[in-house]
Design a protein around this motif. Structure first.
Motif, PDB file in Angstrom:
ATOM      1  N   PHE A  84      43.342  55.458  43.869  1.00  0.00           N
ATOM      2  CA  PHE A  84      42.943  54.385  43.228  1.00  0.00           C
ATOM      3  C   PHE A  84      44.058  53.373  42.807  1.00  0.00           C
ATOM      4  CE2 PHE A  84      43.055  52.992  38.736  1.00  0.00           C
ATOM      5  CZ  PHE A  84      42.152  52.087  38.731  1.00  0.00           C
ATOM      6  N   GLY A  85      45.213  53.985  42.656  1.00  0.00           N
ATOM      7  CA  GLY A  85      46.456  53.252  42.083  1.00  0.00           C
ATOM      8  C   GLY A  85      46.974  52.601  43.136  1.00  0.00           C
ATOM      9  N   ASN A  86      46.804  53.066  44.642  1.00  0.00           N
ATOM     10  CA  ASN A  86      47.162  52.224  45.649  1.00  0.00           C
ATOM     11  C   ASN A  86      46.332  50.887  45.806  1.00  0.00           C
ATOM     12  OD1 ASN A  86      49.371  53.848  46.417  1.00  0.00           O
ATOM     13  ND2 ASN A  86      48.160  55.234  47.693  1.00  0.00           N
ATOM     14  N   ASP A  87      45.097  51.186  45.831  1.00  0.00           N
ATOM     15  CA  ASP A  87      43.940  50.197  45.920  1.00  0.00           C
ATOM     16  C   ASP A  87      44.246  48.964  44.986  1.00  0.00           C
ATOM     17  OD1 ASP A  87      42.798  51.553  47.927  1.00  0.00           O
ATOM     18  OD2 ASP A  87      41.550  52.378  46.709  1.00  0.00           O
ATOM     19  N   MET A  88      44.705  49.508  43.649  1.00  0.00           N
ATOM     20  CA  MET A  88      44.769  48.635  42.535  1.00  0.00           C
ATOM     21  C   MET A  88      45.700  47.702  42.799  1.00  0.00           C
ATOM     22  SD  MET A  88      42.808  48.110  39.757  1.00  0.00           S
ATOM     23  CE  MET A  88      43.947  47.250  38.970  1.00  0.00           C
ATOM     24  N   VAL A  89      46.920  48.343  43.350  1.00  0.00           N
ATOM     25  CA  VAL A  89      48.185  47.310  43.631  1.00  0.00           C
ATOM     26  C   VAL A  89      47.649  46.196  44.527  1.00  0.00           C
ATOM     27  CG1 VAL A  89      50.232  47.471  44.706  1.00  0.00           C
ATOM     28  CG2 VAL A  89      50.132  49.213  43.118  1.00  0.00           C
ATOM     29  N   GLU A  90      46.965  46.600  45.556  1.00  0.00           N
ATOM     30  CA  GLU A  90      46.594  45.586  46.732  1.00  0.00           C
ATOM     31  C   GLU A  90      45.761  44.490  46.056  1.00  0.00           C
ATOM     32  OE1 GLU A  90      43.858  45.544  50.401  1.00  0.00           O
ATOM     33  OE2 GLU A  90      44.215  47.358  49.999  1.00  0.00           O
ATOM     34  N   LEU A  91      44.830  44.818  45.260  1.00  0.00           N
ATOM     35  CA  LEU A  91      43.798  43.970  44.631  1.00  0.00           C
ATOM     36  C   LEU A  91      44.595  43.276  43.682  1.00  0.00           C
ATOM     37  CD1 LEU A  91      40.933  42.852  44.149  1.00  0.00           C
ATOM     38  CD2 LEU A  91      40.902  44.672  42.240  1.00  0.00           C
ATOM     39  N   ALA A  92      45.548  43.536  42.841  1.00  0.00           N
ATOM     40  CA  ALA A  92      46.383  42.696  41.915  1.00  0.00           C
ATOM     41  C   ALA A  92      47.161  41.698  42.796  1.00  0.00           C
ATOM     42  CB  ALA A  92      47.311  43.780  41.106  1.00  0.00           C
ATOM     43  N   HIS A  93      47.689  42.054  43.731  1.00  0.00           N
ATOM     44  CA  HIS A  93      48.383  40.879  44.502  1.00  0.00           C
ATOM     45  C   HIS A  93      47.452  39.874  44.862  1.00  0.00           C
ATOM     46  CE1 HIS A  93      52.492  42.655  44.066  1.00  0.00           C
ATOM     47  NE2 HIS A  93      52.036  43.893  44.506  1.00  0.00           N
ATOM     48  N   LEU A  94      46.544  40.533  45.727  1.00  0.00           N
ATOM     49  CA  LEU A  94      45.504  39.518  46.091  1.00  0.00           C
ATOM     50  C   LEU A  94      44.892  38.567  45.048  1.00  0.00           C
ATOM     51  CD1 LEU A  94      43.469  41.952  48.696  1.00  0.00           C
ATOM     52  CD2 LEU A  94      45.036  40.101  49.422  1.00  0.00           C
TER      53      LEU A  94
ATOM     54  N   ALA B  52      39.753  38.252  33.896  1.00  0.00           N
ATOM     55  CA  ALA B  52      39.404  39.549  34.653  1.00  0.00           C
ATOM     56  C   ALA B  52      40.552  40.540  34.972  1.00  0.00           C
ATOM     57  CB  ALA B  52      38.686  39.059  36.003  1.00  0.00           C
ATOM     58  N   ARG B  53      41.849  39.745  35.496  1.00  0.00           N
ATOM     59  CA  ARG B  53      42.820  40.437  35.854  1.00  0.00           C
ATOM     60  C   ARG B  53      43.482  41.198  34.803  1.00  0.00           C
ATOM     61  NH1 ARG B  53      47.059  37.785  37.551  1.00  0.00           N
ATOM     62  NH2 ARG B  53      47.679  39.562  38.811  1.00  0.00           N
ATOM     63  N   ALA B  54      43.547  40.518  33.554  1.00  0.00           N
ATOM     64  CA  ALA B  54      43.956  41.062  32.304  1.00  0.00           C
ATOM     65  C   ALA B  54      43.228  42.336  31.852  1.00  0.00           C
ATOM     66  CB  ALA B  54      44.171  39.843  31.109  1.00  0.00           C
ATOM     67  N   ILE B  55      42.039  42.300  32.038  1.00  0.00           N
ATOM     68  CA  ILE B  55      41.263  43.461  31.519  1.00  0.00           C
ATOM     69  C   ILE B  55      41.630  44.580  32.571  1.00  0.00           C
ATOM     70  CG2 ILE B  55      38.850  44.372  31.780  1.00  0.00           C
ATOM     71  CD1 ILE B  55      37.911  41.733  30.810  1.00  0.00           C
ATOM     72  N   LEU B  56      41.731  44.170  33.977  1.00  0.00           N
ATOM     73  CA  LEU B  56      41.975  45.523  34.812  1.00  0.00           C
ATOM     74  C   LEU B  56      43.406  46.069  34.527  1.00  0.00           C
ATOM     75  CD1 LEU B  56      40.345  44.079  38.138  1.00  0.00           C
ATOM     76  CD2 LEU B  56      39.745  46.008  36.829  1.00  0.00           C
ATOM     77  N   GLU B  57      44.316  44.918  34.448  1.00  0.00           N
ATOM     78  CA  GLU B  57      45.664  45.396  33.906  1.00  0.00           C
ATOM     79  C   GLU B  57      45.765  46.435  32.825  1.00  0.00           C
ATOM     80  OE1 GLU B  57      50.128  43.802  33.390  1.00  0.00           O
ATOM     81  OE2 GLU B  57      48.541  42.296  33.644  1.00  0.00           O
ATOM     82  N   ARG B  58      45.128  45.957  31.873  1.00  0.00           N
ATOM     83  CA  ARG B  58      45.136  46.727  30.556  1.00  0.00           C
ATOM     84  C   ARG B  58      44.313  48.095  30.716  1.00  0.00           C
ATOM     85  NH1 ARG B  58      45.685  43.313  25.786  1.00  0.00           N
ATOM     86  NH2 ARG B  58      47.769  43.243  26.327  1.00  0.00           N
ATOM     87  N   SER B  59      43.335  47.640  31.469  1.00  0.00           N
ATOM     88  CA  SER B  59      42.296  48.926  31.528  1.00  0.00           C
ATOM     89  C   SER B  59      42.835  50.212  32.126  1.00  0.00           C
ATOM     90  CB  SER B  59      41.049  48.688  32.068  1.00  0.00           C
ATOM     91  OG  SER B  59      40.451  47.884  31.195  1.00  0.00           O
ATOM     92  N   THR B  60      43.708  49.832  33.298  1.00  0.00           N
ATOM     93  CA  THR B  60      44.385  50.725  34.231  1.00  0.00           C
ATOM     94  C   THR B  60      45.310  51.909  33.535  1.00  0.00           C
ATOM     95  OG1 THR B  60      44.330  49.212  36.098  1.00  0.00           O
ATOM     96  CG2 THR B  60      45.852  51.056  36.372  1.00  0.00           C
TER      97      THR B  60
END
Length: 450
Positions: free
Chosen positions: A73-83, A103-111
């Protein structure tokens, strides 16, 4: 044999050059469109990988499985964050850029909240509040992923758990129920409709448009007057401003309908009525802004967050379930007041990005507030649990960080209302390209079973 003249040859060459230039532009456009489709496809595939990884994490029942799935999940999140960061930079619409930022702020904080909530749930599998706490994080992340899908498909149907559903609520599209316009937009629409009467006069169509705009203004103003946190003085001023606006509009109708284009006096009277109405519109707008600022000022002056969080932590550590329940009531009241401030600032925000940022703050405060209380109740039930304590600490930090974001929003909106800024700087949203600290999260995951 007829030899073409030099002039005809020049015209032919120019025609051929124009045709070639058009073909070149057409080819470049097709290449750019194809490249954009590839990027969108890549982003959607990355989004689906994160969603599938979340679904896998949702099903794990052991620490070993969780560590393995969380690493993926961590690797996938890094890829999505950059894209998504790159896409946020490329988006032409300010509204879509702000939506992507939310949306990115929610994902960043939720992670950062996902790891401790899952650890707590795995350590205490029979604890209902721990499971609800974790489920809230999953739900928030899935909604953010749904929003990303919505943005990159340019408003198409979003996929959630295999089903398509259009985003129909709010400007942010992240789970709020704001379907009516902001007060700022309603007032702008009314002002434009009144201004138009200078050219067209008051016809049946324009009269209907003005009445519709006025109804929208009154409806949005009611959010201010109905608020339990609006002072009596401000409430009275808003009601008086609305009554004055109705009266001035009636004068506009009367003067415009009796206006004689050949009569200078009647023309001046109609113009005076329009100017007076516009003044009333600006007066109501200023009063709504002052009301929102007063609420925010009182809220930040009280500074209840620190004391409430401190008492919740203490009650949880001492295993005092009754105390935590009592404090939960106070915390919920405080959270509702914060949400009310966000709602009012959405109304007075003068740009779409700031409207979306206000909605984002309201949505996140609502969710994190609920998760803070669930984490506190879990700790009260398992007061000796180190993991439960770390979980509450994490959510408390997320809450305090969101309060800081709200204070930035208040300053941004106030600066815009006062004309002190040219464009929003989105201080309350993450910078494009920012990825969560996944290596640190993965390191914690590997150590959590010790």
């Amino acid at each position: 044999m007829i030899v073409p003249s030099k002039g005809n040859k020049t015209v032919t060459e120019k025609t051929a050059m124009v045709r070639s230039a058009r073909q070149l532009l057409s080819a470049i456009t097709r290449v750019l469109l194809l490249a954009d489709k590839v990027i969108v496809k890549q982003l959607l595939v990355s989004k689906d990988k994160v969603l599938n990884a979340l679904n896998d994490l949702d099903k794990v029942t052991s620490f070993t499985d969780f560590v393995n799935y969380f690493s993926k999940f961590g690797n996938d999140m890094v890829e999505l964050a950059h894209l998504t960061g790159d896409r946020q930079n490329d988006l032409k619409s300010e509204k879509h850029r702000a939506q992507m930022g939310a949306a990115r702020a929610i994902l960043e904080r939720s992670t950062s909240m996902l790891l401790p909530s899952c650890k707590t749930c795995l350590r205490h599998p029979d604890c209902g509040t721990a499971k609800r706490n974790r489920d809230c994080v999953f739900k928030q992340m899935r909604q953010a992923l749904n929003m990303i899908h919505f943005i990159v498909t340019d408003g198409g149907c979003s996929q959630m758990n295999g089903h398509s559903s259009p985003i129909t609520n709010g400007d942010s599209g992240i789970g709020l129920d704001n379907v009516h316009p902001s007060a700022s937009k309603a007032l702008k629409d009314l002002e434009e409709a009144v201004e138009l009467t200078r050219v067209t006069g008051v016809s049946g169509q324009s009269c209907e448009k003005i009445h519709s705009a006025l109804d929208s203004v009154i409806e949005t103003a009611q959010d201010f007057t109905d608020s339990a946190y609006t002072s009596h003085d401000n409430r009275e001023k808003i009601v008086q401003s609305c009554d004055q606006l109705r009266s001035d509009l009636q004068t506009v109708f009367e003067k415009s309908s009796s206006q004689n284009q050949n009569d200078l006096l009647s023309t001046q009277e109609a113009e005076t009525a329009v100017l007076k109405t516009i003044t009333s519109v600006n007066g109501l707008k200023k009063q709504l802004q002052e009301t929102a600022m007063d609420q925010a000022s009182e809220l930040f002056k009280a500074n209840e967050d620190h004391d409430l969080l401190k008492c919740l932590k203490l009650g949880g550590i001492n295993g005092n379930v009754k105390k935590v329940d009592e404090l939960s009531v106070k915390f919920e009241e405080h959270r509702e007041q914060l949400e009310e401030v966000c709602k009012l600032f959405r109304h007075i925000a003068t740009t779409e990005p700031l409207v979306i940022t206000a909605e984002h703050n309201e949505y996140v405060l609502r969710n994190i507030g609920e998760m803070v209380l669930l984490a506190a109740k879990t700790l009260a039930e398992y007061s000796n649990s180190k993991i439960a304590r770390e979980n509450l600490e994490n959510f408390a930090e997320a809450w305090e960080s969101q309060i800081n974001d709200l204070s930035v929003l208040v300053k941004e909106v106030n600066d815009f209302c006062q004309g002190r800024m040219d464009k929003p700087v989105y201080l309350s949203l993450p910078r494009p390209g920012t990825a969560p600290n996944t290596p640190q999260l993965k390191k914690e995951a590997w150590n959590m079973s010790n």
